[in-house]
Scaffold this motif. Structure first.
Motif, PDB file in Angstrom:
ATOM      1  N   ARG A  54      15.607   2.739  -6.936  1.00 34.12           N
ATOM      2  CA  ARG A  54      15.362   2.916  -5.499  1.00 34.12           C
ATOM      3  C   ARG A  54      16.423   3.825  -4.873  1.00 34.12           C
ATOM      4  O   ARG A  54      16.102   4.704  -4.078  1.00 34.12           O
ATOM      5  CB  ARG A  54      15.329   1.567  -4.780  1.00 34.12           C
ATOM      6  N   ASP A  59      10.361   4.490  -5.609  1.00 33.10           N
ATOM      7  CA  ASP A  59       9.515   3.671  -4.735  1.00 33.10           C
ATOM      8  C   ASP A  59      10.296   2.476  -4.186  1.00 33.10           C
ATOM      9  O   ASP A  59      10.777   1.644  -4.951  1.00 33.10           O
ATOM     10  CB  ASP A  59       8.313   3.194  -5.535  1.00 33.10           C
ATOM     11  N   ASP A  61       9.278  -0.163  -2.897  1.00 31.73           N
ATOM     12  CA  ASP A  61       8.612  -1.445  -3.148  1.00 31.73           C
ATOM     13  C   ASP A  61       8.916  -2.027  -4.527  1.00 31.73           C
ATOM     14  O   ASP A  61       8.589  -3.179  -4.802  1.00 31.73           O
ATOM     15  CB  ASP A  61       7.096  -1.296  -2.992  1.00 31.73           C
ATOM     16  N   VAL A  62       9.517  -1.243  -5.407  1.00 31.11           N
ATOM     17  CA  VAL A  62       9.815  -1.711  -6.760  1.00 31.11           C
ATOM     18  C   VAL A  62      11.067  -2.576  -6.729  1.00 31.11           C
ATOM     19  O   VAL A  62      12.102  -2.166  -6.229  1.00 31.11           O
ATOM     20  CB  VAL A  62      10.002  -0.517  -7.722  1.00 31.11           C
ATOM     21  N   SER A  81       6.368  -4.831  -8.328  1.00 32.50           N
ATOM     22  CA  SER A  81       6.294  -4.145  -7.039  1.00 32.50           C
ATOM     23  C   SER A  81       5.875  -5.123  -5.945  1.00 32.50           C
ATOM     24  O   SER A  81       5.174  -6.096  -6.202  1.00 32.50           O
ATOM     25  CB  SER A  81       5.266  -3.013  -7.126  1.00 32.50           C
ATOM     26  N   LYS A  83       3.982  -4.065  -3.609  1.00 32.92           N
ATOM     27  CA  LYS A  83       2.656  -3.586  -3.194  1.00 32.92           C
ATOM     28  C   LYS A  83       1.607  -4.624  -3.578  1.00 32.92           C
ATOM     29  O   LYS A  83       1.680  -5.232  -4.633  1.00 32.92           O
ATOM     30  CB  LYS A  83       2.326  -2.253  -3.867  1.00 32.92           C
ATOM     31  N   TYR A  87      -1.550   2.164  -6.318  1.00 36.98           N
ATOM     32  CA  TYR A  87      -0.941   3.366  -5.756  1.00 36.98           C
ATOM     33  C   TYR A  87      -1.977   4.406  -5.355  1.00 36.98           C
ATOM     34  O   TYR A  87      -1.616   5.450  -4.842  1.00 36.98           O
ATOM     35  CB  TYR A  87       0.035   3.971  -6.770  1.00 36.98           C
ATOM     36  N   VAL A 117       2.240  -2.307 -14.154  1.00 34.67           N
ATOM     37  CA  VAL A 117       2.783  -2.516 -12.816  1.00 34.67           C
ATOM     38  C   VAL A 117       2.126  -3.762 -12.233  1.00 34.67           C
ATOM     39  O   VAL A 117       0.903  -3.854 -12.180  1.00 34.67           O
ATOM     40  CB  VAL A 117       2.512  -1.308 -11.894  1.00 34.67           C
TER      41      VAL A 117
END
Length: 136
Positions: A54, A59, A61-62, A81, A83, A87, A117
């Protein structure tokens, strides 16, 4: 009778000592909420690697990244993630940024890799396989 009661209480204590119904103080999902992998949620080095990713512009969100070879010698990248959905059209950019970062840390991707992911509820958001066996 007293010995039996003591044994029962000791066994109950041992069984219950591993239970945790709390959530992580960082807001990340707990192991019960994590993806269905051997390591259900990122810990230690997985979280540290994600923090470095990061900071390098990855990203935001990771929150977990793990890389290890499976029993067949295939490199498996596991990403956790925040999310809740995939993606979309931005997956290629995500993959490129992630793999560029990992190669910069010394991870060899020459033989291909499998990228999994996971979202915060443990659902798989993406599975991407670049190994020769699956792309020939």
């Amino acid at each position: 009778m007293r010995k039996a009661l003591s044994a029962f209480l000791l066994a109950t204590t041992v069984l219950l000592s591993g239970c945790d119904t709390g959530t992580s103080p960082t807001g990340n999902p707990t192991a019960a909420d994590g993806p269905p992998t051997t390591s259900a949620s990122p810990v230690g080095n997985d979280s540290e690697l994600a923090a470095r990713y990061r900071r390098a512009g990855g990203d935001p969100d990771v929150y977990g990244i793990k890389h290890a070879k499976n029993r067949d010698g295939v490199l498996v990248l596991t990403v956790w993630s925040r999310k809740r959905s995939g993606y979309g059209g931005g997956f290629d950019d995500f993959d490129r940024t992630l793999t560029s970062f990992l190669t910069g840390t010394g991870v060899s991707l020459d033989q291909g890799y499998v990228l999994n992911v996971y979202g915060p509820d443990g659902a798989i958001l993406h599975r991407y396989d670049t190994t020769v066996e699956n792309n020939s």
